[in-house]
Design a protein around this motif. Structure first.
Motif, PDB file in Angstrom:
ATOM      1  N   ILE B  32       0.861  -1.178   0.000  1.00 26.68           N
ATOM      2  CA  ILE B  32       0.000   0.000   0.000  1.00 26.68           C
ATOM      3  C   ILE B  32       0.899   1.230   0.000  1.00 26.68           C
ATOM      4  N   ALA B  34       0.844   5.771  -0.067  1.00 24.03           N
ATOM      5  CA  ALA B  34       0.063   6.990   0.127  1.00 24.03           C
ATOM      6  C   ALA B  34       0.642   8.072  -0.779  1.00 24.03           C
ATOM      7  N   HIS B  36       1.016  12.266  -1.126  1.00 25.12           N
ATOM      8  CA  HIS B  36       0.966  13.499  -0.357  1.00 25.12           C
ATOM      9  C   HIS B  36       1.291  14.671  -1.281  1.00 25.12           C
ATOM     10  N   GLN B  38       2.537  18.724  -1.398  1.00 23.27           N
ATOM     11  CA  GLN B  38       3.165  19.806  -0.647  1.00 23.27           C
ATOM     12  C   GLN B  38       3.175  21.056  -1.516  1.00 23.27           C
ATOM     13  N   PRO B  44       3.279  19.181   4.132  1.00 22.53           N
ATOM     14  CA  PRO B  44       2.631  18.181   3.270  1.00 22.53           C
ATOM     15  C   PRO B  44       1.189  17.939   3.725  1.00 22.53           C
ATOM     16  N   PHE B  46      -1.896  14.874   3.274  1.00 25.57           N
ATOM     17  CA  PHE B  46      -2.251  13.534   2.840  1.00 25.57           C
ATOM     18  C   PHE B  46      -3.363  13.617   1.802  1.00 25.57           C
ATOM     19  N   LYS B  49      -4.740   7.052   0.187  1.00 29.69           N
ATOM     20  CA  LYS B  49      -4.129   5.742   0.332  1.00 29.69           C
ATOM     21  C   LYS B  49      -4.482   4.958  -0.921  1.00 29.69           C
ATOM     22  N   TYR B  91       4.580  13.579  -3.318  1.00 32.15           N
ATOM     23  CA  TYR B  91       5.403  12.478  -2.803  1.00 32.15           C
ATOM     24  C   TYR B  91       4.565  11.221  -2.621  1.00 32.15           C
ATOM     25  N   GLU B  93       4.652   7.461  -0.622  1.00 30.86           N
ATOM     26  CA  GLU B  93       5.223   7.006   0.644  1.00 30.86           C
ATOM     27  C   GLU B  93       4.674   5.626   0.941  1.00 30.86           C
ATOM     28  N   TRP B  95       5.211   2.011   3.816  1.00 31.41           N
ATOM     29  CA  TRP B  95       5.624   1.541   5.142  1.00 31.41           C
ATOM     30  C   TRP B  95       6.005   0.078   5.037  1.00 31.41           C
ATOM     31  N   GLY B 102       9.565   3.726   7.383  1.00 25.55           N
ATOM     32  CA  GLY B 102       8.847   4.376   6.306  1.00 25.55           C
ATOM     33  C   GLY B 102       9.793   4.738   5.174  1.00 25.55           C
ATOM     34  N   PHE B 104       9.963   7.295   1.521  1.00 23.00           N
ATOM     35  CA  PHE B 104       9.389   8.285   0.608  1.00 23.00           C
ATOM     36  C   PHE B 104      10.031   8.149  -0.765  1.00 23.00           C
ATOM     37  N   GLY B 106      11.265  10.280  -4.168  1.00 23.87           N
ATOM     38  CA  GLY B 106      12.011  11.526  -4.243  1.00 23.87           C
ATOM     39  C   GLY B 106      11.155  12.746  -4.529  1.00 23.87           C
TER      40      GLY B 106
END
Lengths: 122, 113
Positions: B32, B34, B36, B38, B44, B46, B49, B91, B93, B95, B102, B104, B106
């Protein structure tokens, strides 16, 4: 409503210590993992690690990105419902904006704090 | 640990659509992620998902102009009816529950022309 409110911007000298905070509302830091993320000027996001408050007073559970192990200390306080990020001896290289964030049960971030700008300069 | 790869930049015209890509390393296709956003000078935010199946769930207050999709190791963020406010960095991301770490990507800098 989940909110993460971080402490204000800091200007420090090299070698000084610092502890910044992330106060949570709408969630419990004993039931949620709080992540810390660094963003250096003009750069991307980097994971520092995650922290959760333990059941006992003053206890914290932590997982560090190996790149940050020994450079910073994360903690959480269930009585304050807050998480913290601490440095014993700051360097100019630590100049960055630091974000706290709540991790959902599936591990991804679903809420962000507003960020704390830390500037280290002589 | 998974690695997330994103293009460094993208651009699209006001009112059009853009599709941003985040690629997971081999062996992590089921992760999974996410997305984000910014905006310049801001924290940032969210967006959503996104599961390996292509099912996505937007964050609170995120408009339905933002949608997600999946193809193998690729995770996509599509933004429709682009606004100037969509300018910024995006971004992905994920887990890793094995390492409890976690990761991220780039980031992709989106410019709305």
């Amino acid at each position: 409503e989940v909110q993460l409110v971080q402490s204000g911007a800091e200007l420090k000298k090299p070698g000084e210590s610092l502890k910044i905070s992330c106060k949570a509302s709408g969630i419990s830091v004993t039931k949620s993992w709080i992540g810390w993320v660094r963003q250096m000027p003009g750069k991307g996001l980097e994971w520092i690690g995650v922290v959760s408050a333990g059941a006992s007073a003053g206890a914290s559970n932590t997982r560090y990105n190996p790149s940050f192990q020994g450079q910073v200390t994360m903690s959480a306080d269930k009585s304050m419902n807050a998480a913290y990020l601490e440095w014993n001896s700051l360097r100019a290289f630590d100049t960055a904006t630091y974000y706290c964030a709540r991790l959902a049960t599936t591990g991804h971030i679903d809420y962000w704090g507003q960020g704390t700008l830390v500037t280290v300069s002589s | 640990q998974p690695v997330l790869t994103q293009s460094s930049s993208a651009s699209a015209s006001l009112g059009s659509s853009v599709k941003l890509t985040c690629t997971l390393t081999n062996g992590h296709n089921n992760f999974i992620i996410a997305w984000h956003q910014q905006q310049p000078g801001k924290a940032p935010r969210f967006l959503m998902k996104l599961e390996a199946s292509g099912k996505f769930e937007r964050g609170s207050g995120v408009p339905d102009r933002f949608s997600g999709s999946t193809s193998g190791a690729d995770r996509f963020l599509t933004i429709s009816d682009l606004l100037t406010a969509d300018d910024g960095d995006y971004y992905c991301e994920t887990w890793d529950s094995n390492t409890r770490g976690g990761v991220f990507g780039g980031g992709t800098r989106l410019t709305v022309l």
